[in-house]
Design a protein around this motif. Sequence first.
Motif, PDB file in Angstrom:
ATOM      1  N   LEU A 103      51.251  47.706   3.509  1.00 21.51           N
ATOM      2  CA  LEU A 103      51.507  46.587   2.688  1.00 21.51           C
ATOM      3  C   LEU A 103      52.838  46.257   2.104  1.00 21.51           C
ATOM      4  O   LEU A 103      53.178  45.462   1.825  1.00 21.51           O
ATOM      5  CB  LEU A 103      50.503  46.891   1.524  1.00 21.51           C
ATOM      6  N   ILE A 104      53.509  47.481   1.972  1.00 19.41           N
ATOM      7  CA  ILE A 104      54.950  47.472   1.217  1.00 19.41           C
ATOM      8  C   ILE A 104      55.849  46.907   2.264  1.00 19.41           C
ATOM      9  O   ILE A 104      56.763  46.602   1.963  1.00 19.41           O
ATOM     10  CB  ILE A 104      55.212  48.882   0.707  1.00 19.41           C
ATOM     11  N   SER A 105      55.479  46.851   3.632  1.00 20.58           N
ATOM     12  CA  SER A 105      56.460  46.469   4.464  1.00 20.58           C
ATOM     13  C   SER A 105      56.156  44.930   4.928  1.00 20.58           C
ATOM     14  O   SER A 105      57.088  44.440   5.524  1.00 20.58           O
ATOM     15  CB  SER A 105      56.185  47.349   5.697  1.00 20.58           C
TER      16      SER A 105
ATOM     17  N   SER B  89      56.674  42.087   3.223  1.00 21.35           N
ATOM     18  CA  SER B  89      57.939  41.279   2.735  1.00 21.35           C
ATOM     19  C   SER B  89      58.884  41.260   3.714  1.00 21.35           C
ATOM     20  O   SER B  89      59.426  39.897   3.765  1.00 21.35           O
ATOM     21  CB  SER B  89      58.489  41.656   1.567  1.00 21.35           C
TER      22      SER B  89
ATOM     23  N   SER C 198      45.741  43.134  -2.808  1.00 24.84           N
ATOM     24  CA  SER C 198      47.164  43.019  -3.227  1.00 24.84           C
ATOM     25  C   SER C 198      48.074  43.523  -2.181  1.00 24.84           C
ATOM     26  O   SER C 198      47.612  44.455  -1.416  1.00 24.84           O
ATOM     27  CB  SER C 198      47.312  43.787  -4.390  1.00 24.84           C
ATOM     28  N   GLN C 199      49.136  42.775  -1.781  1.00 25.19           N
ATOM     29  CA  GLN C 199      50.115  43.233  -0.544  1.00 25.19           C
ATOM     30  C   GLN C 199      51.052  44.261  -1.491  1.00 25.19           C
ATOM     31  O   GLN C 199      51.663  44.730  -0.499  1.00 25.19           O
ATOM     32  CB  GLN C 199      50.879  42.105  -0.266  1.00 25.19           C
ATOM     33  N   SER C 200      50.828  44.601  -2.441  1.00 28.42           N
ATOM     34  CA  SER C 200      52.010  45.408  -3.188  1.00 28.42           C
ATOM     35  C   SER C 200      51.385  46.141  -4.479  1.00 28.42           C
ATOM     36  O   SER C 200      50.353  45.698  -5.210  1.00 28.42           O
ATOM     37  CB  SER C 200      53.269  44.641  -4.024  1.00 28.42           C
ATOM     38  N   PRO C 201      51.763  47.340  -4.753  1.00 28.26           N
ATOM     39  CA  PRO C 201      51.257  48.116  -5.761  1.00 28.26           C
ATOM     40  C   PRO C 201      52.168  47.711  -7.172  1.00 28.26           C
ATOM     41  O   PRO C 201      51.375  48.280  -8.033  1.00 28.26           O
ATOM     42  CB  PRO C 201      51.857  49.697  -5.317  1.00 28.26           C
ATOM     43  N   GLU C 202      52.964  46.737  -7.203  1.00 28.01           N
ATOM     44  CA  GLU C 202      53.294  46.216  -8.437  1.00 28.01           C
ATOM     45  C   GLU C 202      53.391  44.821  -8.524  1.00 28.01           C
ATOM     46  O   GLU C 202      53.870  44.315  -7.301  1.00 28.01           O
ATOM     47  CB  GLU C 202      54.873  46.611  -8.667  1.00 28.01           C
ATOM     48  N   GLY C 203      53.059  44.195  -9.526  1.00 30.12           N
ATOM     49  CA  GLY C 203      53.134  42.638  -9.596  1.00 30.12           C
ATOM     50  C   GLY C 203      52.354  42.095 -10.845  1.00 30.12           C
ATOM     51  O   GLY C 203      52.035  42.853 -11.614  1.00 30.12           O
TER      52      GLY C 203
ATOM     53  N   TYR D 140      45.907  51.482  -4.613  1.00 31.14           N
ATOM     54  CA  TYR D 140      46.945  52.580  -5.227  1.00 31.14           C
ATOM     55  C   TYR D 140      46.368  52.847  -6.596  1.00 31.14           C
ATOM     56  O   TYR D 140      46.098  52.126  -7.567  1.00 31.14           O
ATOM     57  CB  TYR D 140      48.255  51.832  -5.190  1.00 31.14           C
TER      58      TYR D 140
ATOM     59  N   ARG E  60      51.515  48.333 -12.320  1.00 29.96           N
ATOM     60  CA  ARG E  60      52.534  48.993 -11.499  1.00 29.96           C
ATOM     61  C   ARG E  60      51.917  50.330 -11.218  1.00 29.96           C
ATOM     62  O   ARG E  60      50.907  50.778 -11.604  1.00 29.96           O
ATOM     63  CB  ARG E  60      53.750  49.284 -12.758  1.00 29.96           C
TER      64      ARG E  60
END
Length: 323
Positions: free
Chosen positions: A13-15, A17, A186-191, A210, A301
């Motif tokens: 997921l963090i890759s 972007s 979610s694609q990210s652990p923060e947003g 997460y 976050r």
Amino acid sequence: MSVATRTQLFLFLISLSSRVVLSRYIIEDNEASEGLHSLLSLEQKRESEDFIFRRPLRCSDMLATEGHFTFVASRPQLACATFLIAGPSEVISLELSDVNIDCSAGDFIKLFDGWVLKGEKFPSSQDHPLPLHQRFTDYCSSAAPGGTSRSSQNVAMVFFRIHSPDSGFTLIVKKLHNPFPCNIMSQSPEGSFTMVMPHQRRNCSFSIIYPVEIQLTELSLGQANSNELSPQRQVWSGCAGSGDYVELLGGNGVDTSKMFPVADLCFSLSGLAQTKIGCDNSVVRLVSSGNYINRVSFQYRPLGRSELPKARENSLDDFCTVE
């Protein structure tokens, strides 16, 4: 969900972007360019708009971009799966092309509206608008509409089994805008995100794979008129009875119906309410009766190393510690 599985999904997921930019074109911002330079720029733009991303599809794969993905078996592949994910405000269109499989020999290709992880489904049966059997599109079934499918949320999945070498298919992936996103991975652990449910009797979940801190920044629930975030154990019956509320969930799987209730909120607020969820999966879930236009905005976050709970025993209650 095992630590290894969660780690693999998180790294994927963090890759995302960095992958999205592969098919974008560069716009020249020098408006003074004329003549041959301008014509060349326009031609480059046309070529980039017509560009279709292509690559081979693996037996176990994850896709986050549009394009054509071709699988050709080099040997029998009996248990293959592809996870697909789009942006929070998108749904996924899938189409099968150039299919060369033998359904009578046990080959199959099945498109699924959602994700399946370790036997658990996202969205859960309680949150998805369709019954489970309608969420599958089986290419080999005569009752199926064919090799096309459109997801109800930003995730989808493909299962396939192929026995003979050189057999295969091409998967065409497109992303479509969703004006009212519901059930998001979610694609990210923060947003941050805002879920809106306009006069529909439906449950919507925003899932973050997460441990995170979640801050509710705005909540509008019909005729609600208070702003206190209450522990789940104290007000669960009251909020569930109201028909319109937000609940925060934590757990180690993706099925929200099997997750631990952390807190709920059944009154509107315009300030901050926050909590920390130390679980593999953290969820904001909006439950709507259909009588009102409900809206919830929140930020999230990842928890720092010092904020993560220390499990005393091998139990969900110990691991999913809440502050």
